[in-house]
Design a protein around this motif. Structure first.
Motif, mmCIF file in Angstrom:
data_model
loop_
_atom_site.group_PDB
_atom_site.id
_atom_site.type_symbol
_atom_site.label_atom_id
_atom_site.label_comp_id
_atom_site.label_asym_id
_atom_site.label_seq_id
_atom_site.Cartn_x
_atom_site.Cartn_y
_atom_site.Cartn_z
ATOM 1 N N LEU A 97 0.864 -1.181 0.000
ATOM 2 C CA LEU A 97 0.000 0.000 0.000
ATOM 3 C C LEU A 97 0.901 1.231 0.000
ATOM 4 O O LEU A 97 1.646 1.467 0.960
ATOM 5 N N PHE A 98 0.863 1.991 -1.073
ATOM 6 C CA PHE A 98 1.719 3.171 -1.225
ATOM 7 C C PHE A 98 1.476 4.151 -0.077
ATOM 8 O O PHE A 98 0.358 4.568 0.170
ATOM 9 N N GLY A 99 2.532 4.448 0.661
ATOM 10 C CA GLY A 99 2.429 5.386 1.783
ATOM 11 C C GLY A 99 1.861 4.776 3.048
ATOM 12 O O GLY A 99 1.736 5.459 4.056
ATOM 13 N N GLY A 100 1.486 3.509 3.000
ATOM 14 C CA GLY A 100 0.965 2.823 4.173
ATOM 15 C C GLY A 100 -0.350 3.400 4.673
ATOM 16 O O GLY A 100 -1.045 4.144 3.976
ATOM 17 N N LEU A 101 -0.677 3.052 5.897
ATOM 18 C CA LEU A 101 -1.933 3.511 6.493
ATOM 19 C C LEU A 101 -1.960 5.025 6.679
ATOM 20 O O LEU A 101 -3.027 5.635 6.625
ATOM 21 N N GLN A 102 -0.794 5.631 6.873
ATOM 22 C CA GLN A 102 -0.758 7.079 7.073
ATOM 23 C C GLN A 102 -1.269 7.808 5.836
ATOM 24 O O GLN A 102 -2.118 8.698 5.947
ATOM 25 N N LEU A 103 -0.776 7.440 4.662
ATOM 26 C CA LEU A 103 -1.229 8.101 3.442
ATOM 27 C C LEU A 103 -2.658 7.683 3.109
ATOM 28 O O LEU A 103 -3.453 8.498 2.645
ATOM 29 N N TYR A 104 -3.007 6.434 3.360
ATOM 30 C CA TYR A 104 -4.362 5.963 3.110
ATOM 31 C C TYR A 104 -5.360 6.821 3.885
ATOM 32 O O TYR A 104 -6.310 7.365 3.329
ATOM 33 N N GLU A 105 -5.116 6.971 5.188
ATOM 34 C CA GLU A 105 -6.035 7.734 6.032
ATOM 35 C C GLU A 105 -6.052 9.212 5.636
ATOM 36 O O GLU A 105 -7.104 9.845 5.588
ATOM 37 N N PHE A 106 -4.901 9.764 5.314
ATOM 38 C CA PHE A 106 -4.794 11.174 4.956
ATOM 39 C C PHE A 106 -5.477 11.477 3.621
ATOM 40 O O PHE A 106 -6.147 12.490 3.471
ATOM 41 N N SER A 107 -5.322 10.586 2.653
ATOM 42 C CA SER A 107 -5.778 10.891 1.291
ATOM 43 C C SER A 107 -7.253 10.598 1.042
ATOM 44 O O SER A 107 -7.805 11.061 0.058
ATOM 45 N N LEU A 108 -7.894 9.826 1.909
ATOM 46 C CA LEU A 108 -9.290 9.474 1.689
ATOM 47 C C LEU A 108 -10.183 10.312 2.600
ATOM 48 O O LEU A 108 -10.525 9.914 3.707
ATOM 49 N N ASP A 109 -10.551 11.458 2.132
ATOM 50 C CA ASP A 109 -11.381 12.397 2.879
ATOM 51 C C ASP A 109 -12.810 11.874 2.964
ATOM 52 O O ASP A 109 -13.481 11.728 1.938
ATOM 53 N N GLY A 114 -17.254 9.457 1.473
ATOM 54 C CA GLY A 114 -18.254 8.913 2.377
ATOM 55 C C GLY A 114 -17.597 8.489 3.675
ATOM 56 O O GLY A 114 -16.381 8.498 3.813
ATOM 57 N N ARG A 115 -18.423 8.098 4.599
ATOM 58 C CA ARG A 115 -17.937 7.804 5.948
ATOM 59 C C ARG A 115 -17.084 6.546 6.030
ATOM 60 O O ARG A 115 -16.218 6.434 6.874
ATOM 61 N N ASP A 116 -17.335 5.556 5.185
ATOM 62 C CA ASP A 116 -16.635 4.282 5.333
ATOM 63 C C ASP A 116 -15.316 4.279 4.575
ATOM 64 O O ASP A 116 -15.280 4.137 3.361
ATOM 65 N N THR A 117 -14.232 4.441 5.314
ATOM 66 C CA THR A 117 -12.898 4.383 4.721
ATOM 67 C C THR A 117 -12.300 2.984 4.822
ATOM 68 O O THR A 117 -11.203 2.752 4.346
ATOM 69 N N HIS A 118 -13.024 2.071 5.461
ATOM 70 C CA HIS A 118 -12.577 0.695 5.688
ATOM 71 C C HIS A 118 -11.472 0.603 6.727
ATOM 72 O O HIS A 118 -10.832 -0.428 6.857
ATOM 73 N N LEU A 119 -11.243 1.687 7.451
ATOM 74 C CA LEU A 119 -10.316 1.663 8.574
ATOM 75 C C LEU A 119 -11.099 1.356 9.839
ATOM 76 O O LEU A 119 -12.195 1.892 10.043
ATOM 77 N N VAL A 120 -10.550 0.485 10.655
ATOM 78 C CA VAL A 120 -11.203 0.125 11.917
ATOM 79 C C VAL A 120 -10.164 0.159 13.037
ATOM 80 O O VAL A 120 -8.991 -0.101 12.802
ATOM 81 N N PRO A 121 -10.618 0.494 14.232
ATOM 82 C CA PRO A 121 -9.686 0.422 15.370
ATOM 83 C C PRO A 121 -9.187 -1.007 15.546
ATOM 84 O O PRO A 121 -9.919 -1.976 15.289
ATOM 85 N N LEU A 122 -7.955 -1.163 15.947
ATOM 86 C CA LEU A 122 -7.400 -2.495 16.107
ATOM 87 C C LEU A 122 -8.199 -3.363 17.073
ATOM 88 O O LEU A 122 -8.341 -4.547 16.859
ATOM 89 N N ASP A 123 -8.765 -2.777 18.107
ATOM 90 C CA ASP A 123 -9.537 -3.578 19.049
ATOM 91 C C ASP A 123 -10.872 -4.045 18.482
ATOM 92 O O ASP A 123 -11.562 -4.852 19.077
ATOM 93 N N ALA A 124 -11.230 -3.573 17.274
ATOM 94 C CA ALA A 124 -12.497 -3.980 16.645
ATOM 95 C C ALA A 124 -12.299 -5.091 15.628
ATOM 96 O O ALA A 124 -13.246 -5.548 15.023
ATOM 97 N N THR A 125 -11.059 -5.522 15.419
ATOM 98 C CA THR A 125 -10.800 -6.569 14.413
ATOM 99 C C THR A 125 -10.901 -7.940 14.998
ATOM 100 O O THR A 125 -10.877 -8.153 16.167
#
Length: 125
Positions: A97-109, A114-125
């Motif tokens: 994943l180019f730029g890792g989670l940092q770029l993923y989270e930053f670039s997907l406004d 929409g609200r679902d970026t497919h990121l979840v807190p680690l304790d929810a996995t």
């Protein structure tokens, strides 16, 4: 995320489509239910991860040669090195994943996609 320095010392980041997948491309595949196998390669993950991701628990792990796989970490540095090693052994359907989670989270406004970026807190996995 390959980085090199120009003659004037300024860093240049290059996207290599043979080794990496852009955050938006991954998000689109997740939205279209065409998710690749997601592998979180962080040794000490914290914060968030991608929904459905598996943890890399065995350093000798090799993917199914027919599987499409995306490896990720916080900034892309660990994942890209593992992708290079796997490509050298013939696993050419693996990307970082180019730029890792940092770029993923930053670039997907969320206001744009929409609200679902497919990121979840680690304790929810």
């Amino acid at each position: 995320m390959p980085i090199y320095r120009r003659n004037d010392g300024k860093p240049v980041v290059e996207f290599d489509p043979l080794l990496e997948l852009s955050p938006f491309t991954l998000w689109r595949r997740l939205e279209e239910n065409r998710a690749p196998l997601l592998i979180d390669v962080r040794q000490d993950p914290a914060g968030v991860t991608l929904r459905g991701a598996e943890r890399l628990s065995d350093p000798t792990w090799e993917p199914d040669p027919e599987a499409t796989v995306v490896l990720f970490d916080d900034d892309g540095s660990e994942a890209i090195e593992l992708v290079r090693r796997l490509h050298a052994r013939g696993f050419d359907r693996v990307r970082s994943l180019f730029g890792g989670l940092q770029l993923y989270e930053f670039s997907l406004d969320p206001e744009v996609i929409g609200r679902d970026t497919h990121l979840v807190p680690l304790d929810a996995t």
